[in-house]
Design a protein around this motif. Structure first.
Motif, PDB file in Angstrom:
ATOM      1  N   PHE A  21      57.996  13.917  50.530  1.00  0.00           N
ATOM      2  CA  PHE A  21      59.169  14.425  49.051  1.00  0.00           C
ATOM      3  C   PHE A  21      59.763  15.342  49.506  1.00  0.00           C
ATOM      4  N   GLY A  22      60.644  15.514  50.853  1.00  0.00           N
ATOM      5  CA  GLY A  22      61.463  16.565  50.806  1.00  0.00           C
ATOM      6  C   GLY A  22      61.416  17.153  50.386  1.00  0.00           C
ATOM      7  N   TYR A  23      62.695  18.423  49.977  1.00  0.00           N
ATOM      8  CA  TYR A  23      61.897  19.823  49.821  1.00  0.00           C
ATOM      9  C   TYR A  23      61.734  20.409  48.279  1.00  0.00           C
ATOM     10  N   MET A  24      61.050  21.465  48.009  1.00  0.00           N
ATOM     11  CA  MET A  24      60.768  21.267  46.791  1.00  0.00           C
ATOM     12  C   MET A  24      61.668  23.083  46.612  1.00  0.00           C
ATOM     13  N   VAL A  25      62.182  23.400  45.309  1.00  0.00           N
ATOM     14  CA  VAL A  25      62.711  24.878  44.828  1.00  0.00           C
ATOM     15  C   VAL A  25      62.234  24.713  44.085  1.00  0.00           C
ATOM     16  N   ALA A  26      61.769  26.262  43.340  1.00  0.00           N
ATOM     17  CA  ALA A  26      60.588  26.710  42.066  1.00  0.00           C
ATOM     18  C   ALA A  26      61.553  27.795  41.644  1.00  0.00           C
ATOM     19  N   LEU A  27      62.212  28.298  40.439  1.00  0.00           N
ATOM     20  CA  LEU A  27      62.271  28.626  39.472  1.00  0.00           C
ATOM     21  C   LEU A  27      61.674  30.094  38.880  1.00  0.00           C
ATOM     22  N   LEU A  60      69.655  14.868  45.157  1.00  0.00           N
ATOM     23  CA  LEU A  60      67.564  13.453  44.798  1.00  0.00           C
ATOM     24  C   LEU A  60      68.231  12.987  46.635  1.00  0.00           C
ATOM     25  N   GLY A  61      67.097  12.413  46.595  1.00  0.00           N
ATOM     26  CA  GLY A  61      67.005  12.246  47.709  1.00  0.00           C
ATOM     27  C   GLY A  61      66.690  12.306  49.439  1.00  0.00           C
ATOM     28  N   GLY A  62      65.080  13.371  48.763  1.00  0.00           N
ATOM     29  CA  GLY A  62      64.953  14.309  50.108  1.00  0.00           C
ATOM     30  C   GLY A  62      63.902  13.398  50.980  1.00  0.00           C
ATOM     31  N   GLY A  63      62.842  12.788  49.608  1.00  0.00           N
ATOM     32  CA  GLY A  63      61.860  12.438  50.221  1.00  0.00           C
ATOM     33  C   GLY A  63      62.044  10.428  49.945  1.00  0.00           C
ATOM     34  N   THR A  64      61.070   9.933  51.303  1.00  0.00           N
ATOM     35  CA  THR A  64      60.811   8.601  51.522  1.00  0.00           C
ATOM     36  C   THR A  64      59.829   7.758  50.833  1.00  0.00           C
ATOM     37  N   LEU A  65      58.815   8.704  49.638  1.00  0.00           N
ATOM     38  CA  LEU A  65      58.012   8.204  48.707  1.00  0.00           C
ATOM     39  C   LEU A  65      57.892   8.036  48.070  1.00  0.00           C
ATOM     40  N   THR A  66      58.998   8.755  46.882  1.00  0.00           N
ATOM     41  CA  THR A  66      59.926   9.272  45.751  1.00  0.00           C
ATOM     42  C   THR A  66      60.863   8.002  45.916  1.00  0.00           C
ATOM     43  N   PRO A  67      61.815   7.789  44.469  1.00  0.00           N
ATOM     44  CA  PRO A  67      62.872   7.028  45.376  1.00  0.00           C
ATOM     45  C   PRO A  67      64.078   7.458  44.997  1.00  0.00           C
ATOM     46  N   PRO A  68      64.939   7.560  45.614  1.00  0.00           N
ATOM     47  CA  PRO A  68      65.575   8.130  46.064  1.00  0.00           C
ATOM     48  C   PRO A  68      66.816   9.079  44.857  1.00  0.00           C
ATOM     49  N   ASP A  69      66.867   8.332  43.531  1.00  0.00           N
ATOM     50  CA  ASP A  69      67.216   8.748  41.934  1.00  0.00           C
ATOM     51  C   ASP A  69      66.091   9.049  41.489  1.00  0.00           C
TER      52      ASP A  69
END
Length: 94
Positions: A21-27, A60-69
């Motif tokens: 899933f790559g990185y998550m940012v919460a605001l 975008l594009g940090g994870g392998t399960l979610t498409p990079p776009d």
């Protein structure tokens, strides 16, 4: 593609969720609103930063399960009874 803050806020979390899933940012925004962005490569913001609407949080594009776009975007409104998720479409002007 650049991922931008939907509103002015403070960076409440920057977390690596793993290769899937790559990185998550919460605001954290006013009115107890939190916006969450998942599938980022290395974020461009740090915990505690104040960002303006439109600030680039990362790409975008940090994870392998979610498409990079594809951005996984969530919103929740913290209340005394919990933190229910809310429809994020109005934040995007839809």
């Amino acid at each position: 593609a650049a991922v931008r803050a939907v509103q002015t806020g403070r960076v409440a979390a920057v977390t690596y969720l793993g290769a899937n899933f790559g990185y998550m940012v919460a605001l954290q925004h006013g009115g107890n609103l939190v916006s969450i962005y998942v599938n980022l490569r290395q974020p461009l913001v740090d915990l505690g930063d104040t960002v303006q609407q439109g600030t680039v949080l990362g790409y975008l594009g940090g994870g392998t399960l979610t498409p990079p776009d594809v951005l996984q975007f969530y919103a929740r409104r913290e209340t005394s009874s919990g933190s229910p998720f809310v429809d994020p479409a109005p934040l995007l002007g839809w």
